[in-house]
Design a protein around this motif. Structure first.
Motif, short mmCIF file in Angstrom:
data_model
loop_
_atom_site.label_atom_id
_atom_site.label_comp_id
_atom_site.label_asym_id
_atom_site.label_seq_id
_atom_site.Cartn_x
_atom_site.Cartn_y
_atom_site.Cartn_z
N PHE A 76 0.84 -1.20 0.00
CA PHE A 76 0.00 0.00 0.00
C PHE A 76 0.88 1.26 0.00
O PHE A 76 0.61 2.20 -0.76
CB PHE A 76 -0.93 -0.03 1.21
N LEU A 77 1.92 1.28 0.82
CA LEU A 77 2.85 2.41 0.83
C LEU A 77 3.48 2.59 -0.55
O LEU A 77 3.65 3.71 -1.04
CB LEU A 77 3.97 2.21 1.86
N ARG A 78 3.84 1.48 -1.18
CA ARG A 78 4.47 1.53 -2.51
C ARG A 78 3.51 2.14 -3.53
O ARG A 78 3.89 3.00 -4.32
CB ARG A 78 4.88 0.12 -2.95
N ILE A 79 2.27 1.72 -3.49
CA ILE A 79 1.27 2.26 -4.43
C ILE A 79 1.04 3.74 -4.18
O ILE A 79 1.04 4.54 -5.12
CB ILE A 79 -0.05 1.46 -4.32
N ILE A 80 0.85 4.13 -2.93
CA ILE A 80 0.64 5.53 -2.58
C ILE A 80 1.83 6.38 -3.05
O ILE A 80 1.67 7.49 -3.54
CB ILE A 80 0.43 5.71 -1.05
N SER A 81 3.03 5.84 -2.93
CA SER A 81 4.25 6.57 -3.28
C SER A 81 4.46 6.70 -4.78
O SER A 81 5.28 7.50 -5.22
CB SER A 81 5.47 5.88 -2.67
N GLY A 82 3.77 5.88 -5.57
CA GLY A 82 3.93 5.95 -7.01
C GLY A 82 5.28 5.46 -7.49
O GLY A 82 5.89 6.04 -8.39
N THR A 83 5.76 4.39 -6.87
CA THR A 83 7.07 3.86 -7.24
C THR A 83 7.01 2.34 -7.31
O THR A 83 6.13 1.72 -6.72
CB THR A 83 8.17 4.31 -6.24
N GLY A 94 6.65 6.21 4.37
CA GLY A 94 6.81 5.64 5.69
C GLY A 94 6.98 6.74 6.74
O GLY A 94 7.18 7.91 6.41
N LEU A 95 6.86 6.37 8.00
CA LEU A 95 7.04 7.35 9.07
C LEU A 95 8.40 8.02 8.93
O LEU A 95 9.37 7.39 8.51
CB LEU A 95 6.93 6.67 10.43
N SER A 96 8.44 9.28 9.32
CA SER A 96 9.67 10.05 9.21
C SER A 96 9.97 10.68 10.56
O SER A 96 9.06 11.23 11.22
CB SER A 96 9.49 11.13 8.14
N GLY A 97 11.22 10.61 10.98
CA GLY A 97 11.62 11.17 12.26
C GLY A 97 11.33 12.66 12.36
O GLY A 97 11.44 13.39 11.39
#
Length: 185
Positions: A76-83, A94-97
C-alpha cells in the motif's frame, strides 16, 4: 452532484516527535493484529477517494499475485508513493523522524468491488475498526486526531510528484494520477 465516498479506514494521530521511528514501529508491529494494519506519513494520502483508489489497486495486485512487497501494508505504501521500489516507497510514505502527525490505516480484504464504482464494499469499515484503531494508537503512545486526509502541495512533494503546477489538475487529481506510477514504474 457526486456521491460522497465512504470513509476509508484511516485514523490521524499525534505522537511525540522525539521518539524514534524504530521504537514506534517496533511497538506497533508487536501490537497490531495483522499486516493489514499499517502506519503512513502525514500528508501522503490526499482523501478518502485517493485511499480507496490505492486500496483498489492493491486488491487487484493481490488477486493476481503481482504484489512487489511481501506484506500488504508495505505494498500500500508503494502504491501511494507511485514507485516500483519498496525502499523508495518507505522513504516517501513511511514514518519520518521528527514529524508530529501520522496516520494508522486498515486494509480490508472483504469485497472485490470498489467504492469508486459504488459496488461490493461495506461503507462501515471505518466504524467497525475504530475501537481497534484507538487501541493501536494508544499502544504506540499516540493521541487520536479528529481529522480526515486532505490534499496538499506538501503531500505531493513528499511522494515526489514534481510535475504538478496547479494548472488543469486539482490537488486530489494529481495524487490520483500519481498512483499510476506505481504500476508503470
Amino acid at each position: 452532484m457526486e456521491e460522497p465516498f465512504p470513509w476509508f479506514p484511516i485514523w490521524g494521530y499525534e505522537h511525540d516527535p522525539t521518539e524514534s521511528v524504530e521504537e514506534i514501529l517496533a511497538k506497533f508491529i508487536e501490537t497490531r493484529p495483522s499486516d493489514r494494519w499499517g502506519l503512513i506519513r502525514d500528508g501522503v494520502i490526499a482523501s478518502d477517494r485517493h485511499a480507496w483508489a490505492a486500496w483498489s489497486m492493491l486488491r487487484r495486485l493481490e488477486f493476481r499475485g503481482d504484489c512487489i512487497a511481501r506484506n500488504p501494508d508495505t505494498e500500500f505504501l508503494r502504491i501511494i508513493s507511485g514507485t516500483g521500489q519498496i525502499a523508495e516507497a518507505i522513504k516517501r510514505s513511511g514514518l519520518s523522524g521528527g514529524e508530529k502527525k501520522a496516520w494508522l490505516f486498515f486494509l480490508p480484504v472483504d469485497g472485490t468491488g470498489s467504492p469508486l464504482s459504488g459496488e461490493g464494499i461495506s461503507t462501515e469499515f471505518y466504524n467497525e475498526h475504530s475501537d481497534r484503531a484507538n487501541h493501536l494508537i494508544a499502544s504506540i503512545g499516540g493521541e487520536l486526531l479528529p481529522n480526515r486526509p486532505v490534499p496538499s502541495r506538501s503531500g505531493l512533494h513528499k511522494i515526489r510528484m514534481t510535475e504538478y503546477d496547479g494548472g488543469y489538475l486539482g490537488l486530489e487529481e494529481a495524487f490520483l494520477l500519481h498512483l499510476s506510477n506505481s504500476i508503470i514504474n
